[in-house]
Design a protein around this motif. Structure first.
Motif, mmCIF file in Angstrom:
data_model
loop_
_atom_site.group_PDB
_atom_site.id
_atom_site.type_symbol
_atom_site.label_atom_id
_atom_site.label_comp_id
_atom_site.label_asym_id
_atom_site.label_seq_id
_atom_site.Cartn_x
_atom_site.Cartn_y
_atom_site.Cartn_z
ATOM 1 N N GLY A 65 0.773 -1.304 -0.182
ATOM 2 C CA GLY A 65 -0.017 -0.216 -0.153
ATOM 3 C C GLY A 65 0.816 1.034 -0.047
ATOM 4 N N MET A 66 1.995 1.168 -0.732
ATOM 5 C CA MET A 66 2.820 2.338 -0.771
ATOM 6 C C MET A 66 3.133 2.803 -2.124
ATOM 7 S SD MET A 66 6.006 1.018 1.794
ATOM 8 C CE MET A 66 7.061 2.346 1.814
ATOM 9 N N GLN A 67 3.623 3.797 -2.467
ATOM 10 C CA GLN A 67 4.080 4.403 -3.546
ATOM 11 C C GLN A 67 5.332 3.661 -3.854
ATOM 12 O OE1 GLN A 67 1.980 6.641 -5.474
ATOM 13 N NE2 GLN A 67 0.660 6.281 -3.799
ATOM 14 N N LEU A 68 5.405 3.618 -5.347
ATOM 15 C CA LEU A 68 6.596 2.892 -6.241
ATOM 16 C C LEU A 68 7.892 3.811 -5.548
ATOM 17 C CD1 LEU A 68 8.297 1.509 -7.932
ATOM 18 C CD2 LEU A 68 7.640 3.104 -9.842
ATOM 19 N N ARG A 69 7.712 5.269 -5.517
ATOM 20 C CA ARG A 69 8.769 6.052 -5.178
ATOM 21 C C ARG A 69 9.314 5.716 -4.025
ATOM 22 N NH1 ARG A 69 12.504 7.971 -8.210
ATOM 23 N NH2 ARG A 69 11.167 8.860 -9.525
ATOM 24 N N GLN A 70 8.316 5.461 -3.080
ATOM 25 C CA GLN A 70 8.829 5.169 -1.653
ATOM 26 C C GLN A 70 9.582 3.864 -1.535
ATOM 27 O OE1 GLN A 70 4.628 5.144 -0.177
ATOM 28 N NE2 GLN A 70 5.220 6.521 1.487
ATOM 29 N N ILE A 71 9.255 2.729 -2.321
ATOM 30 C CA ILE A 71 9.906 1.611 -2.280
ATOM 31 C C ILE A 71 11.537 1.940 -2.939
ATOM 32 C CG2 ILE A 71 10.042 -0.768 -3.237
ATOM 33 C CD1 ILE A 71 7.914 -0.377 -1.327
ATOM 34 N N GLN A 72 11.482 2.734 -4.086
ATOM 35 C CA GLN A 72 12.761 2.884 -4.643
ATOM 36 C C GLN A 72 13.672 3.669 -3.587
ATOM 37 O OE1 GLN A 72 11.179 5.088 -7.824
ATOM 38 N NE2 GLN A 72 11.331 3.293 -9.244
ATOM 39 N N ASN A 73 13.139 4.538 -2.693
ATOM 40 C CA ASN A 73 14.002 5.234 -1.996
ATOM 41 C C ASN A 73 14.355 4.382 -0.709
ATOM 42 O OD1 ASN A 73 13.754 7.687 -3.338
ATOM 43 N ND2 ASN A 73 12.105 8.349 -2.314
ATOM 44 N N LEU A 74 13.525 3.514 -0.361
ATOM 45 C CA LEU A 74 14.003 2.763 0.847
ATOM 46 C C LEU A 74 14.951 1.587 0.207
ATOM 47 C CD1 LEU A 74 10.468 1.711 2.171
ATOM 48 C CD2 LEU A 74 12.016 2.960 3.178
ATOM 49 N N GLU A 75 15.013 1.391 -0.829
ATOM 50 C CA GLU A 75 15.839 0.316 -1.257
ATOM 51 C C GLU A 75 17.204 1.068 -1.775
ATOM 52 O OE1 GLU A 75 14.691 -2.211 -4.517
ATOM 53 O OE2 GLU A 75 13.209 -3.284 -3.517
ATOM 54 N N LYS A 76 17.228 2.356 -2.036
ATOM 55 C CA LYS A 76 18.325 2.843 -2.264
ATOM 56 C C LYS A 76 18.978 3.358 -1.088
ATOM 57 C CE LYS A 76 16.802 6.013 -5.225
ATOM 58 N NZ LYS A 76 16.702 7.148 -6.015
ATOM 59 N N GLY A 77 18.258 3.471 0.129
ATOM 60 C CA GLY A 77 18.867 4.115 1.385
ATOM 61 C C GLY A 77 18.716 5.691 1.481
ATOM 62 N N THR A 78 17.824 6.213 0.495
ATOM 63 C CA THR A 78 17.656 7.696 0.568
ATOM 64 C C THR A 78 16.510 8.057 1.421
ATOM 65 O OG1 THR A 78 16.400 7.519 -1.557
ATOM 66 C CG2 THR A 78 18.785 7.976 -1.609
ATOM 67 N N ALA A 79 15.732 7.013 1.914
ATOM 68 C CA ALA A 79 14.455 7.024 2.706
ATOM 69 C C ALA A 79 14.700 6.308 4.036
ATOM 70 C CB ALA A 79 13.388 6.763 2.385
ATOM 71 N N GLU A 80 14.553 6.590 5.251
ATOM 72 C CA GLU A 80 14.725 6.009 6.525
ATOM 73 C C GLU A 80 13.942 4.601 6.485
ATOM 74 O OE1 GLU A 80 14.036 6.341 11.289
ATOM 75 O OE2 GLU A 80 13.680 7.862 10.161
#
Length: 81
Positions: free
Chosen positions: A25-40
């Motif tokens: 239930g998330m946005q694609l960009r959130q998953i991308q940022n989590l995997e890149k380590g740019t989001a906590e």
């Protein structure tokens, strides 16, 4: 959980980032940022992906998809159920 572990869990299920975003239930960009380590990567993210991997492990009959901690908890639960 690290971004690499998060990504590995997704890949173990054979999901794309888009498919995982839908599952969580998330946005694609959130998953991308989590995997890149740019989001906590918060505990809630780790718990959510662990739950999804458990469901995929049960559904596919492949227990190794679920990480060792969630697998241990599931087996302990099965013993008392």
């Amino acid at each position: 959980m690290t971004p690499d572990e998060f990504r590995a869990a997704r890949k173990a299920m054979g999901l794309t980032q888009t498919e995982l975003a839908v599952e969580l239930g998330m946005q694609l960009r959130q998953i991308q940022n989590l995997e890149k380590g740019t989001a906590e990567l918060r505990r809630i993210h780790a718990l959510a992906i662990e739950r999804v991997t458990l469901a995929y492990a049960v559904g596919s009959g492949k227990p190794d998809i679920a990480g060792p901690l969630i697998r241990k908890d599931a087996l302990a639960f099965a013993d008392i159920a």
